[in-house]
Enzyme design. Sequence first.
Site, PDB file in Angstrom:
ATOM      1  N   PRO A 146      69.919  47.714  53.416  1.00  0.00           N
ATOM      2  CA  PRO A 146      69.513  48.976  54.030  1.00  0.00           C
ATOM      3  C   PRO A 146      69.073  48.897  55.495  1.00  0.00           C
ATOM      4  O   PRO A 146      67.898  49.097  55.823  1.00  0.00           O
ATOM      5  CB  PRO A 146      68.370  49.436  53.125  1.00  0.00           C
ATOM      6  CG  PRO A 146      67.769  48.172  52.617  1.00  0.00           C
ATOM      7  CD  PRO A 146      68.930  47.213  52.467  1.00  0.00           C
ATOM      8  N   CYS A 147      70.023  48.682  56.381  1.00  0.00           N
ATOM      9  CA  CYS A 147      69.703  48.628  57.805  1.00  0.00           C
ATOM     10  C   CYS A 147      69.247  49.985  58.340  1.00  0.00           C
ATOM     11  O   CYS A 147      68.637  50.052  59.411  1.00  0.00           O
ATOM     12  CB  CYS A 147      70.881  48.080  58.601  1.00  0.00           C
ATOM     13  SG  CYS A 147      72.442  48.908  58.278  1.00  0.00           S
ATOM     14  N   HIS A 148      69.483  51.060  57.593  1.00  0.00           N
ATOM     15  CA  HIS A 148      69.005  52.381  58.029  1.00  0.00           C
ATOM     16  C   HIS A 148      67.478  52.475  57.991  1.00  0.00           C
ATOM     17  O   HIS A 148      66.909  53.371  58.603  1.00  0.00           O
ATOM     18  CB  HIS A 148      69.629  53.487  57.166  1.00  0.00           C
ATOM     19  CG  HIS A 148      69.198  53.455  55.739  1.00  0.00           C
ATOM     20  ND1 HIS A 148      69.783  52.607  54.812  1.00  0.00           N
ATOM     21  CD2 HIS A 148      68.230  54.143  55.079  1.00  0.00           C
ATOM     22  CE1 HIS A 148      69.199  52.792  53.639  1.00  0.00           C
ATOM     23  NE2 HIS A 148      68.253  53.716  53.778  1.00  0.00           N
TER      24      HIS A 148
END
Length: 178
Positions: A146-148
């Site tokens: 989850p780089c968001h």
Amino acid sequence: MNAPLTRIVVGIIDAPFHALVTPEDGAIRAAGFATAEDPAARSLEERLARLDPSLAVRGVEEAPTGSGPIAEALRSYAAGEFTALDDLPVAQPETPFRGEVWRALRRVPAGEAVTYTELAARAGRPTAVRAAASGCANNLVALIVPCHRIVRTDGGLGGYLFGTDIKRRLLEHECALR
């Protein structure tokens, strides 16, 4: 030659989310959102070809029904069960530090947004902020890794391959932004 990768598509936050999976092990090799500029999410295949050419030459075929554990987990996430993605298998080419960044990303829970500086520290190299940001930028398995959930120190969203509108909507979906 091995079988083609399978493309699974599930609607998440009112956007088509695509996952490319190796059928022999069920690992997600590339994932991300379709955008107005890339409605078929072909950029996933292009990114995979740059970072893992041996997989890309296998081609991609559509999943026949969109069923199975990955599609079910993605639908559960879309319905608000944010831990549904936690145990999905992923595989992407990594350097030692990028691997640490991606493992640190998977430990950032839904509902929490951390800075690039915090991510670097969680990955074991607190001064490697730019390298941590590069790890986010080169992540092939968006959403599941989850780089968001990474934001700028000043509170700004920072960049996101699929656009800051998608990033904002994901963070709102996870209640990380109010």
